[in-house]
Design a protein around this motif. Structure first.
Motif, PDB file in Angstrom:
ATOM      1  N   MET A   1       0.599  -1.429   0.466  1.00  0.00           N
ATOM      2  CA  MET A   1      -0.294  -0.310  -0.164  1.00  0.00           C
ATOM      3  C   MET A   1       1.605   1.146  -0.425  1.00  0.00           C
ATOM      4  SD  MET A   1      -3.708   0.179   1.886  1.00  0.00           S
ATOM      5  CE  MET A   1      -2.732   1.100   3.151  1.00  0.00           C
ATOM      6  N   GLU A   2       0.279   2.550  -0.513  1.00  0.00           N
ATOM      7  CA  GLU A   2       1.043   3.586  -0.088  1.00  0.00           C
ATOM      8  C   GLU A   2       1.176   3.917   0.982  1.00  0.00           C
ATOM      9  OE1 GLU A   2       1.187   7.524  -3.685  1.00  0.00           O
ATOM     10  OE2 GLU A   2      -0.030   5.214  -4.354  1.00  0.00           O
ATOM     11  N   LYS A   3       1.969   4.436   0.688  1.00  0.00           N
ATOM     12  CA  LYS A   3       2.476   5.163   2.061  1.00  0.00           C
ATOM     13  C   LYS A   3       1.729   7.141   2.599  1.00  0.00           C
ATOM     14  CE  LYS A   3       5.719   7.475   5.429  1.00  0.00           C
ATOM     15  NZ  LYS A   3       5.609   8.671   4.868  1.00  0.00           N
ATOM     16  N   LYS A   4       1.214   7.066   3.159  1.00  0.00           N
ATOM     17  CA  LYS A   4       0.162   8.549   2.792  1.00  0.00           C
ATOM     18  C   LYS A   4       1.212   9.171   3.880  1.00  0.00           C
ATOM     19  CE  LYS A   4      -4.105  10.141   4.970  1.00  0.00           C
ATOM     20  NZ  LYS A   4      -3.726  11.898   5.933  1.00  0.00           N
ATOM     21  N   SER A   5       1.075  10.653   2.684  1.00  0.00           N
ATOM     22  CA  SER A   5       2.431  11.813   2.436  1.00  0.00           C
ATOM     23  C   SER A   5       1.190  12.789   2.946  1.00  0.00           C
ATOM     24  CB  SER A   5       2.760  11.130   1.768  1.00  0.00           C
ATOM     25  OG  SER A   5       3.918  12.750   1.552  1.00  0.00           O
ATOM     26  N   THR A   6       1.826  14.053   3.439  1.00  0.00           N
ATOM     27  CA  THR A   6       1.581  15.275   2.984  1.00  0.00           C
ATOM     28  C   THR A   6       1.965  15.840   2.320  1.00  0.00           C
ATOM     29  OG1 THR A   6       2.785  15.612   5.544  1.00  0.00           O
ATOM     30  CG2 THR A   6       0.541  15.665   5.675  1.00  0.00           C
ATOM     31  N   THR A   7       2.845  15.509   1.521  1.00  0.00           N
ATOM     32  CA  THR A   7       3.553  16.346   0.415  1.00  0.00           C
ATOM     33  C   THR A   7       2.458  15.870  -0.252  1.00  0.00           C
ATOM     34  OG1 THR A   7       5.095  14.597   0.830  1.00  0.00           O
ATOM     35  CG2 THR A   7       5.432  16.332  -0.999  1.00  0.00           C
ATOM     36  N   SER A   8       2.179  18.209  -0.829  1.00  0.00           N
ATOM     37  CA  SER A   8       0.962  18.244  -1.912  1.00  0.00           C
ATOM     38  C   SER A   8       1.641  17.854  -3.074  1.00  0.00           C
ATOM     39  CB  SER A   8       0.609  19.646  -2.148  1.00  0.00           C
ATOM     40  OG  SER A   8       2.211  20.144  -2.114  1.00  0.00           O
ATOM     41  N   GLY A   9       2.992  17.537  -3.484  1.00  0.00           N
ATOM     42  CA  GLY A   9       3.553  17.676  -4.940  1.00  0.00           C
ATOM     43  C   GLY A   9       3.385  18.885  -4.986  1.00  0.00           C
ATOM     44  N   ALA A  48      10.494  24.391  -4.006  1.00  0.00           N
ATOM     45  CA  ALA A  48      10.624  23.945  -2.930  1.00  0.00           C
ATOM     46  C   ALA A  48       8.992  23.579  -2.747  1.00  0.00           C
ATOM     47  CB  ALA A  48      10.555  25.093  -2.258  1.00  0.00           C
ATOM     48  N   GLN A  49       8.472  22.391  -2.002  1.00  0.00           N
ATOM     49  CA  GLN A  49       8.024  21.513  -2.315  1.00  0.00           C
ATOM     50  C   GLN A  49       6.989  22.016  -0.525  1.00  0.00           C
ATOM     51  OE1 GLN A  49       8.896  17.354  -3.025  1.00  0.00           O
ATOM     52  NE2 GLN A  49       6.578  17.631  -4.954  1.00  0.00           N
ATOM     53  N   PHE A  50       5.596  21.959  -0.326  1.00  0.00           N
ATOM     54  CA  PHE A  50       5.258  21.555   0.615  1.00  0.00           C
ATOM     55  C   PHE A  50       5.477  19.697   1.022  1.00  0.00           C
ATOM     56  CE2 PHE A  50       3.356  25.573  -0.695  1.00  0.00           C
ATOM     57  CZ  PHE A  50       4.070  26.678   0.407  1.00  0.00           C
ATOM     58  N   THR A  51       5.902  19.860   2.276  1.00  0.00           N
ATOM     59  CA  THR A  51       5.932  17.727   2.996  1.00  0.00           C
ATOM     60  C   THR A  51       5.328  17.716   4.022  1.00  0.00           C
ATOM     61  OG1 THR A  51       7.954  18.518   4.375  1.00  0.00           O
ATOM     62  CG2 THR A  51       8.621  18.590   1.535  1.00  0.00           C
ATOM     63  N   GLU A  52       5.274  16.620   4.568  1.00  0.00           N
ATOM     64  CA  GLU A  52       5.058  16.483   6.162  1.00  0.00           C
ATOM     65  C   GLU A  52       5.774  17.123   7.111  1.00  0.00           C
ATOM     66  OE1 GLU A  52       7.435  12.505   5.304  1.00  0.00           O
ATOM     67  OE2 GLU A  52       6.519  12.287   7.384  1.00  0.00           O
ATOM     68  N   HIS A  53       7.497  17.643   6.801  1.00  0.00           N
ATOM     69  CA  HIS A  53       8.387  17.803   8.001  1.00  0.00           C
ATOM     70  C   HIS A  53       8.029  20.076   7.519  1.00  0.00           C
ATOM     71  CE1 HIS A  53      10.276  14.765   8.446  1.00  0.00           C
ATOM     72  NE2 HIS A  53      10.571  14.185   6.882  1.00  0.00           N
ATOM     73  N   THR A  54       7.184  20.325   6.376  1.00  0.00           N
ATOM     74  CA  THR A  54       7.408  21.326   6.120  1.00  0.00           C
ATOM     75  C   THR A  54       5.708  22.252   5.429  1.00  0.00           C
ATOM     76  OG1 THR A  54       9.462  21.797   5.007  1.00  0.00           O
ATOM     77  CG2 THR A  54       8.077  23.502   4.391  1.00  0.00           C
TER      78      THR A  54
END
Ligand code: TRP
Length: 78
Positions: A1-9, A48-54
């Protein structure tokens, strides 16, 4: 299963109009603090991207910022 991520891409493009533009990344979560600061000189570009850290990006100095919402300019304090 794909890992859920808060990165919008989605990417944010920042182009420095003057020397000394600061691109500051702020943490995601209950604690909002600076975690990274990048200095750009005139003409330099950061993508830059918005990520799970940012979760937020703060820009200081004169820069053009291109997002999917449109284009804005940050201005240095006079
Ligand atoms: N390690 C950071 C992250 O994955 C790198 C980063 C992503 C960043 N977007 C940013 C740093 C925006 C500063 C500004 O979140």
């Amino acid at each position: 299963m794909e890992k859920k991520s808060t990165t919008s891409g989605e990417y944010v493009v920042i182009k420095a109009i003057d020397d000394g533009v600061n691109v500051i990344g702020l943490t995601r979560g209950t604690d909002t603090r600076f975690h990274h600061s990048e200095k750009l000189d005139k003409g330099e570009v950061m993508i830059a991207q918005f990520t799970e850290h940012t979760s937020a990006i703060k820009i200081r100095g004169n820069a053009k910022i291109f997002t999917s919402y449109g284009e804005v300019e940050s201005e240095a304090k006079k």
